[in-house]
Design a protein around this motif. Structure first.
Motif, PDB file in Angstrom:
ATOM      1  N   ARG A  50       0.847  -1.198   0.000  1.00 36.77           N
ATOM      2  CA  ARG A  50       0.000   0.000   0.000  1.00 36.77           C
ATOM      3  C   ARG A  50       0.881   1.246   0.000  1.00 36.77           C
ATOM      4  NH1 ARG A  50      -5.137  -1.652   2.139  1.00 36.77           N
ATOM      5  NH2 ARG A  50      -5.874   0.362   1.379  1.00 36.77           N
ATOM      6  N   VAL A  51       0.282   2.372  -0.371  1.00 39.12           N
ATOM      7  CA  VAL A  51       0.903   3.682  -0.145  1.00 39.12           C
ATOM      8  C   VAL A  51       0.105   4.319   0.986  1.00 39.12           C
ATOM      9  CG1 VAL A  51       1.481   5.934  -1.108  1.00 39.12           C
ATOM     10  CG2 VAL A  51       1.626   3.888  -2.547  1.00 39.12           C
ATOM     11  N   SER A  52       0.712   4.379   2.158  1.00 40.33           N
ATOM     12  CA  SER A  52       0.004   4.787   3.371  1.00 40.33           C
ATOM     13  C   SER A  52       0.570   6.092   3.899  1.00 40.33           C
ATOM     14  CB  SER A  52       0.134   3.707   4.453  1.00 40.33           C
ATOM     15  OG  SER A  52      -0.304   2.443   3.987  1.00 40.33           O
ATOM     16  N   VAL A  53      -0.313   7.017   4.271  1.00 41.50           N
ATOM     17  CA  VAL A  53       0.111   8.269   4.868  1.00 41.50           C
ATOM     18  C   VAL A  53      -0.289   8.261   6.340  1.00 41.50           C
ATOM     19  CG1 VAL A  53      -2.001   9.394   4.006  1.00 41.50           C
ATOM     20  CG2 VAL A  53      -0.107  10.781   4.838  1.00 41.50           C
ATOM     21  N   LEU A  54       0.671   8.584   7.209  1.00 40.45           N
ATOM     22  CA  LEU A  54       0.439   8.591   8.648  1.00 40.45           C
ATOM     23  C   LEU A  54       0.134  10.013   9.097  1.00 40.45           C
ATOM     24  CD1 LEU A  54       1.954   5.885   8.158  1.00 40.45           C
ATOM     25  CD2 LEU A  54       3.015   6.187  10.400  1.00 40.45           C
ATOM     26  N   VAL A  55      -0.992  10.178   9.797  1.00 44.46           N
ATOM     27  CA  VAL A  55      -1.418  11.485  10.286  1.00 44.46           C
ATOM     28  C   VAL A  55      -1.759  11.362  11.760  1.00 44.46           C
ATOM     29  CG1 VAL A  55      -3.206  13.275  10.131  1.00 44.46           C
ATOM     30  CG2 VAL A  55      -2.268  12.280   8.047  1.00 44.46           C
TER      31      VAL A  55
ATOM     32  N   ASP B 114      10.850  -3.594  -0.817  1.00 45.01           N
ATOM     33  CA  ASP B 114       9.921  -2.955  -1.755  1.00 45.01           C
ATOM     34  C   ASP B 114       8.478  -3.341  -1.465  1.00 45.01           C
ATOM     35  OD1 ASP B 114      12.106  -1.839  -2.937  1.00 45.01           O
ATOM     36  OD2 ASP B 114      12.186  -3.267  -4.603  1.00 45.01           O
ATOM     37  N   ASP B 115       8.139  -3.385  -0.166  1.00 48.95           N
ATOM     38  CA  ASP B 115       6.841  -3.919   0.252  1.00 48.95           C
ATOM     39  C   ASP B 115       5.821  -2.829   0.526  1.00 48.95           C
ATOM     40  OD1 ASP B 115       5.173  -6.013   0.752  1.00 48.95           O
ATOM     41  OD2 ASP B 115       5.760  -6.268   2.849  1.00 48.95           O
ATOM     42  N   GLY B 116       5.919  -1.716  -0.192  1.00 49.70           N
ATOM     43  CA  GLY B 116       4.983  -0.622   0.019  1.00 49.70           C
ATOM     44  C   GLY B 116       5.695   0.640   0.456  1.00 49.70           C
ATOM     45  N   TRP B 117       4.910   1.707   0.645  1.00 47.37           N
ATOM     46  CA  TRP B 117       5.438   3.003   1.031  1.00 47.37           C
ATOM     47  C   TRP B 117       4.702   3.528   2.258  1.00 47.37           C
ATOM     48  CZ3 TRP B 117       9.437   5.704  -1.304  1.00 47.37           C
ATOM     49  CH2 TRP B 117       9.904   5.181  -2.518  1.00 47.37           C
ATOM     50  N   VAL B 118       5.439   4.195   3.143  1.00 51.23           N
ATOM     51  CA  VAL B 118       4.814   4.943   4.235  1.00 51.23           C
ATOM     52  C   VAL B 118       5.225   6.403   4.075  1.00 51.23           C
ATOM     53  CG1 VAL B 118       4.626   3.055   5.869  1.00 51.23           C
ATOM     54  CG2 VAL B 118       6.734   4.372   5.790  1.00 51.23           C
ATOM     55  N   ILE B 119       4.273   7.286   4.267  1.00 50.96           N
ATOM     56  CA  ILE B 119       4.543   8.720   4.191  1.00 50.96           C
ATOM     57  C   ILE B 119       4.323   9.294   5.580  1.00 50.96           C
ATOM     58  CG2 ILE B 119       3.928  10.902   3.109  1.00 50.96           C
ATOM     59  CD1 ILE B 119       2.890   9.333   0.713  1.00 50.96           C
ATOM     60  N   ASP B 120       5.408   9.688   6.211  1.00 47.02           N
ATOM     61  CA  ASP B 120       5.333  10.308   7.539  1.00 47.02           C
ATOM     62  C   ASP B 120       5.098  11.797   7.352  1.00 47.02           C
ATOM     63  OD1 ASP B 120       5.426  10.637  10.261  1.00 47.02           O
ATOM     64  OD2 ASP B 120       7.616  10.718  10.370  1.00 47.02           O
ATOM     65  N   THR B 121       4.213  12.374   8.180  1.00 43.28           N
ATOM     66  CA  THR B 121       3.878  13.793   8.071  1.00 43.28           C
ATOM     67  C   THR B 121       4.116  14.480   9.411  1.00 43.28           C
ATOM     68  OG1 THR B 121       1.551  13.435   8.696  1.00 43.28           O
ATOM     69  CG2 THR B 121       2.099  13.293   6.347  1.00 43.28           C
TER      70      THR B 121
END
Length: 339
Positions: free
Chosen positions: A204-209, A256-263
């Protein structure tokens, strides 16, 4: 005596130079057929860090893109020096169409939208069960933003060693929102529940908020060895977390098991960009109760059928608090009201 008349010839005529140049203007833009694809993983003061194949490239936005915003998560096209060398600089000349956009505003009356990330398919709402105390209203706002953006929400509860998660999760049970519970430390000094979290983020491409101090960066550092995201403590006086991360960054999970976007931590999540008429659609435990509402019901008036729906237990034990949350959101959209 009248002044003597002077004769002029062609050599006396001075032509003012055109400051914009003498070449004819054209609306045709370069096709940039040789542009290479890239993925924006960081933005810092007008410079973009873009992943091109297996290297990081520094780029700037081409003037032709005008005021178009470019944020973390964008798929773009670049020209110029894409070698990734320290002194190299490429240009972003095109943006691919976005599949999803997570937005927020400073408050519910602010007309200026702030795009947090693009193209994420999962919004991970991070909240601590204690230290700092959870804020359900903030979670509700994030859920509305996720549903409105077409993203799947995931509740990530941290610091379960300080407070029990069951009572808190009961509030959201009617929504059937996926969740992961983690503790500060587990085996080998890593947060407990890390494997379950990794499984929820895979592919998944997941964004953490979440608020500052809830443990986002700690979890990111555990998920992505070498991420080196700054971490901080909770202010003893205010009970709020101290801001540590200062900008959003996309990090690839191992293998290469997905992306996390830390904010960066947020203290407000305005929903001015969400049509008030659609807010009820993002409360699936309450929406069926509107079938008996009078025409034009605002869902915040004595005639609203939601009160009877909740009193009848149709929205579960958390119905009263969920209804109050809905109405607080609706009132906040009216100037003069706050949340």
């Amino acid at each position: 005596m009248s002044p003597r008349r002077r004769e002029y010839d062609e050599s006396d005529v001075r032509i003012r130079p055109n400051r914009k140049g003498s070449r004819p203007r054209t609306k045709e833009r370069p096709a940039h057929e040789d542009a290479v694809p890239g993925f924006v993983v960081g933005v810092d003061r007008g410079r973009y860090t873009v992943l091109v194949e297996d290297r990081l490239v520094t780029a700037m936005k081409a003037r032709a893109l005008g005021r178009k915003s470019i944020v973390v998560g964008e798929h773009v096209r670049l020209v110029g020096d894409t070698s990734g060398d320290s002194d190299a600089l490429a240009r972003i000349v095109r943006q691919d169409p976005r599949t999803a956009v997570l937005r927020r505003t400073a408050d519910d009356t602010d007309p200026v939208e702030r795009i947090i990330v693009a193209n994420a398919d999962q919004l991970v709402i991070v909240t601590a069960l204690a230290d700092p105390e959870p804020r359900p209203r903030m979670i509700d706002r994030c859920l509305v933003a996720a549903y409105d953006a077409g993203m799947e929400p995931l509740l990530l509860l941290t610091k379960a060693d300080l407070a029990d998660a069951d009572a808190f999760l009961a509030t959201y049970a009617p929504l059937k929102v996926r969740y992961v519970v983690t503790s500060l430390t587990g085996d080998g000094g890593l947060p407990r529940g890390l494997e379950e979290l990794h499984a929820a983020l895979a592919d998944r491409v997941s964004v953490l908020v979440g608020h500052s101090g809830v443990g986002k960066s700690t979890l990111v550092n555990a998920l992505v060895p070498g991420a080196l995201r700054a971490t901080g403590d909770v202010n003893d006086v205010t009970g709020r977390g101290r801001h540590t991360s200062t900008s959003a960054v996309a990090l690839r999970l191992p293998d290469d098991d997905g992306w996390v976007i830390d904010t960066p931590g947020v203290r407000s999540f305005g929903l001015a960009h969400v049509d008030p008429a659609r807010i009820i659609n993002h409360f699936p435990d309450l929406e069926p109760g509107t079938a008996e509402c009078p025409r034009g019901c605002t869902h915040d008036e004595p005639e609203c059928a939601l009160d009877a729906w909740v009193e009848g237990g149709h929205a579960g034990p958390a119905g009263p608090s969920r209804l109050e949350s809905l109405r607080r959101l609706l009132r906040a959209r009216t100037p003069g009201h706050g949340d």
